[in-house]
Design a protein around this motif. Structure first.
Motif, PDB file in Angstrom:
ATOM      1  N   LYS A  53      15.841  -9.477 -10.821  1.00  0.00           N
ATOM      2  CA  LYS A  53      14.967 -10.076 -11.826  1.00  0.00           C
ATOM      3  C   LYS A  53      13.825 -10.817 -11.140  1.00  0.00           C
ATOM      4  O   LYS A  53      14.026 -11.502 -10.144  1.00  0.00           O
ATOM      5  N   GLY A  54      12.609 -10.648 -11.662  1.00  0.00           N
ATOM      6  CA  GLY A  54      11.449 -11.344 -11.135  1.00  0.00           C
ATOM      7  C   GLY A  54      10.704 -10.623 -10.035  1.00  0.00           C
ATOM      8  O   GLY A  54       9.729 -11.144  -9.499  1.00  0.00           O
ATOM      9  N   VAL A  55      11.128  -9.404  -9.686  1.00  0.00           N
ATOM     10  CA  VAL A  55      10.431  -8.628  -8.657  1.00  0.00           C
ATOM     11  C   VAL A  55       9.201  -7.976  -9.280  1.00  0.00           C
ATOM     12  O   VAL A  55       9.287  -7.325 -10.320  1.00  0.00           O
ATOM     13  N   LEU A  56       8.058  -8.184  -8.645  1.00  0.00           N
ATOM     14  CA  LEU A  56       6.822  -7.543  -9.071  1.00  0.00           C
ATOM     15  C   LEU A  56       6.421  -6.529  -8.010  1.00  0.00           C
ATOM     16  O   LEU A  56       6.306  -6.870  -6.840  1.00  0.00           O
ATOM     17  N   ARG A  57       6.244  -5.290  -8.422  1.00  0.00           N
ATOM     18  CA  ARG A  57       5.813  -4.215  -7.519  1.00  0.00           C
ATOM     19  C   ARG A  57       4.477  -3.694  -8.047  1.00  0.00           C
ATOM     20  O   ARG A  57       4.390  -3.227  -9.169  1.00  0.00           O
ATOM     21  N   GLY A  58       3.437  -3.805  -7.223  1.00  0.00           N
ATOM     22  CA  GLY A  58       2.149  -3.287  -7.670  1.00  0.00           C
ATOM     23  C   GLY A  58       1.042  -4.288  -7.464  1.00  0.00           C
ATOM     24  O   GLY A  58       1.289  -5.389  -6.981  1.00  0.00           O
ATOM     25  N   LEU A  59      -0.083  -3.889  -7.807  1.00  0.00           N
ATOM     26  CA  LEU A  59      -0.589  -2.718  -8.507  1.00  0.00           C
ATOM     27  C   LEU A  59      -0.952  -1.652  -7.468  1.00  0.00           C
ATOM     28  O   LEU A  59      -1.810  -1.897  -6.621  1.00  0.00           O
ATOM     29  N   HIS A  60      -0.348  -0.481  -7.546  1.00  0.00           N
ATOM     30  CA  HIS A  60      -0.480   0.556  -6.524  1.00  0.00           C
ATOM     31  C   HIS A  60      -1.136   1.821  -7.066  1.00  0.00           C
ATOM     32  O   HIS A  60      -1.021   2.131  -8.247  1.00  0.00           O
ATOM     33  N   TYR A  61      -1.750   2.557  -6.148  1.00  0.00           N
ATOM     34  CA  TYR A  61      -2.291   3.886  -6.449  1.00  0.00           C
ATOM     35  C   TYR A  61      -2.628   4.576  -5.141  1.00  0.00           C
ATOM     36  O   TYR A  61      -2.588   3.959  -4.078  1.00  0.00           O
ATOM     37  N   GLN A  62      -2.930   5.865  -5.219  1.00  0.00           N
ATOM     38  CA  GLN A  62      -3.393   6.636  -4.063  1.00  0.00           C
ATOM     39  C   GLN A  62      -4.739   7.255  -4.411  1.00  0.00           C
ATOM     40  O   GLN A  62      -4.959   7.688  -5.539  1.00  0.00           O
ATOM     41  N   ASN A 122       1.146   9.525   0.527  1.00  0.00           N
ATOM     42  CA  ASN A 122       0.325   9.637   1.721  1.00  0.00           C
ATOM     43  C   ASN A 122      -0.122   8.225   2.115  1.00  0.00           C
ATOM     44  O   ASN A 122      -0.894   7.591   1.382  1.00  0.00           O
ATOM     45  N   LYS A 123       0.386   7.745   3.219  1.00  0.00           N
ATOM     46  CA  LYS A 123       0.150   6.370   3.656  1.00  0.00           C
ATOM     47  C   LYS A 123      -1.337   6.047   3.792  1.00  0.00           C
ATOM     48  O   LYS A 123      -1.780   4.966   3.414  1.00  0.00           O
ATOM     49  N   GLU A 124      -2.138   6.968   4.315  1.00  0.00           N
ATOM     50  CA  GLU A 124      -3.556   6.702   4.537  1.00  0.00           C
ATOM     51  C   GLU A 124      -4.345   6.555   3.230  1.00  0.00           C
ATOM     52  O   GLU A 124      -5.385   5.908   3.202  1.00  0.00           O
ATOM     53  N   SER A 125      -3.868   7.164   2.159  1.00  0.00           N
ATOM     54  CA  SER A 125      -4.599   7.076   0.890  1.00  0.00           C
ATOM     55  C   SER A 125      -4.023   6.007  -0.047  1.00  0.00           C
ATOM     56  O   SER A 125      -4.560   5.783  -1.126  1.00  0.00           O
ATOM     57  N   GLU A 126      -2.966   5.334   0.386  1.00  0.00           N
ATOM     58  CA  GLU A 126      -2.355   4.289  -0.437  1.00  0.00           C
ATOM     59  C   GLU A 126      -3.293   3.092  -0.556  1.00  0.00           C
ATOM     60  O   GLU A 126      -3.884   2.643   0.419  1.00  0.00           O
ATOM     61  N   ARG A 127      -3.436   2.580  -1.786  1.00  0.00           N
ATOM     62  CA  ARG A 127      -4.279   1.423  -2.045  1.00  0.00           C
ATOM     63  C   ARG A 127      -3.577   0.517  -3.046  1.00  0.00           C
ATOM     64  O   ARG A 127      -2.580   0.886  -3.659  1.00  0.00           O
ATOM     65  N   GLY A 128      -4.150  -0.657  -3.246  1.00  0.00           N
ATOM     66  CA  GLY A 128      -3.596  -1.584  -4.218  1.00  0.00           C
ATOM     67  C   GLY A 128      -4.620  -2.601  -4.664  1.00  0.00           C
ATOM     68  O   GLY A 128      -5.701  -2.723  -4.082  1.00  0.00           O
ATOM     69  N   ILE A 129      -4.255  -3.326  -5.700  1.00  0.00           N
ATOM     70  CA  ILE A 129      -5.061  -4.419  -6.251  1.00  0.00           C
ATOM     71  C   ILE A 129      -4.126  -5.611  -6.414  1.00  0.00           C
ATOM     72  O   ILE A 129      -2.972  -5.445  -6.835  1.00  0.00           O
ATOM     73  N   ILE A 130      -4.618  -6.794  -6.111  1.00  0.00           N
ATOM     74  CA  ILE A 130      -3.790  -7.988  -6.224  1.00  0.00           C
ATOM     75  C   ILE A 130      -3.339  -8.173  -7.682  1.00  0.00           C
ATOM     76  O   ILE A 130      -4.128  -8.017  -8.602  1.00  0.00           O
ATOM     77  N   TYR A 131      -2.077  -8.492  -7.839  1.00  0.00           N
ATOM     78  CA  TYR A 131      -1.447  -8.594  -9.161  1.00  0.00           C
ATOM     79  C   TYR A 131      -2.039  -9.691 -10.051  1.00  0.00           C
ATOM     80  O   TYR A 131      -1.992  -9.604 -11.276  1.00  0.00           O
ATOM     81  N   ASN A 132      -2.581 -10.752  -9.438  1.00  0.00           N
ATOM     82  CA  ASN A 132      -3.078 -11.895 -10.220  1.00  0.00           C
ATOM     83  C   ASN A 132      -4.606 -11.969 -10.238  1.00  0.00           C
ATOM     84  O   ASN A 132      -5.167 -13.047 -10.381  1.00  0.00           O
TER      85      ASN A 132
END
Length: 190
Positions: free
Chosen positions: A55-64, A139-149
């Motif tokens: 409970k309380g785990v936040l995963r993201g915001l992810h995309y490739q 694909n690790k090289e194309s992995e990106r993200g945005i800060i959740y807050n």
């Protein structure tokens, strides 16, 4: 299965027809023909993933990024999550907008997250099991993200932010304004 377009029409909520009796329940989780008819194009899922979280785990915001962008069909097998999708397609009329949906073992909803969207979720119960299909490999090289807050996205996680359990990687993601996003010539797979 009922397919409902969300406030961002490319993001589709899938509500199953559940058959209950004294033995338990049955429902169709995925049927390619009706799924593609309702989404509007062919999606060739190639891998299923599963994650268990407290409970309380936040995963993201992810995309490739393309050419490794992924569409996802997400659901919860056990527990409950707050699922969040953000449109990161620069020329989209809904660019920067988000969809927030509660997925649970009780409602058995699924959410279709097309390519061109960042995705994340917050577990609302202990021992939550989250699973999803993808139409492209990691694909690790194309992995990106945005800060959740991110203040510009203003996502209401319905949870005290100081109580979230977040990976070190997710704590240092760039803001929406500074993230590598989908360029105007991006086209979803047909």
């Amino acid at each position: 299965m009922e397919f409902i377009r969300t406030e961002i029409p490319d993001v589709v909520l899938c509500k199953p027809t559940i058959y209950n009796d004294e033995r338990g329940y049955f429902y169709e989780v995925f049927k390619k023909e009706s799924f593609e008819k309702n989404v509007g194009y062919s999606v060739n899922f190639c891998q299923d993933n599963e994650a268990k979280s407290s409970k309380g785990v936040l995963r993201g915001l992810h995309y490739q990024l393309p050419p490794y962008a992924q569409s996802k069909l997400v659901r919860v097998i056990k527990g409950k999550v707050l699922d969040v999708v953000v449109d990161i397609r620069k020329e989209s009329a809904t660019f920067g907008k988000s969809v927030v949906v509660e997925l649970s073992e009780e409602n058995k909803y699924q959410l279709f997250v097309p390519q061109g969207f960042a995705h994340g979720y917050l577990t609302l119960t202990d021992d939550t099991i989250f699973c999803y299909k993808v139409d492209n490999y990691y694909n690790k090289e194309s992995e990106r993200g945005i800060i959740y807050n991110d203040k510009n996205l203003n996502i209401d996680w319905h949870y005290p932010l100081n109580e979230l359990i977040i990976s070190e990687k997710d704590k240092i993601q760039p803001t929406f304004k500074n993230a590598d996003l989908f360029e105007p010539n991006f086209k979803m797979n047909d």
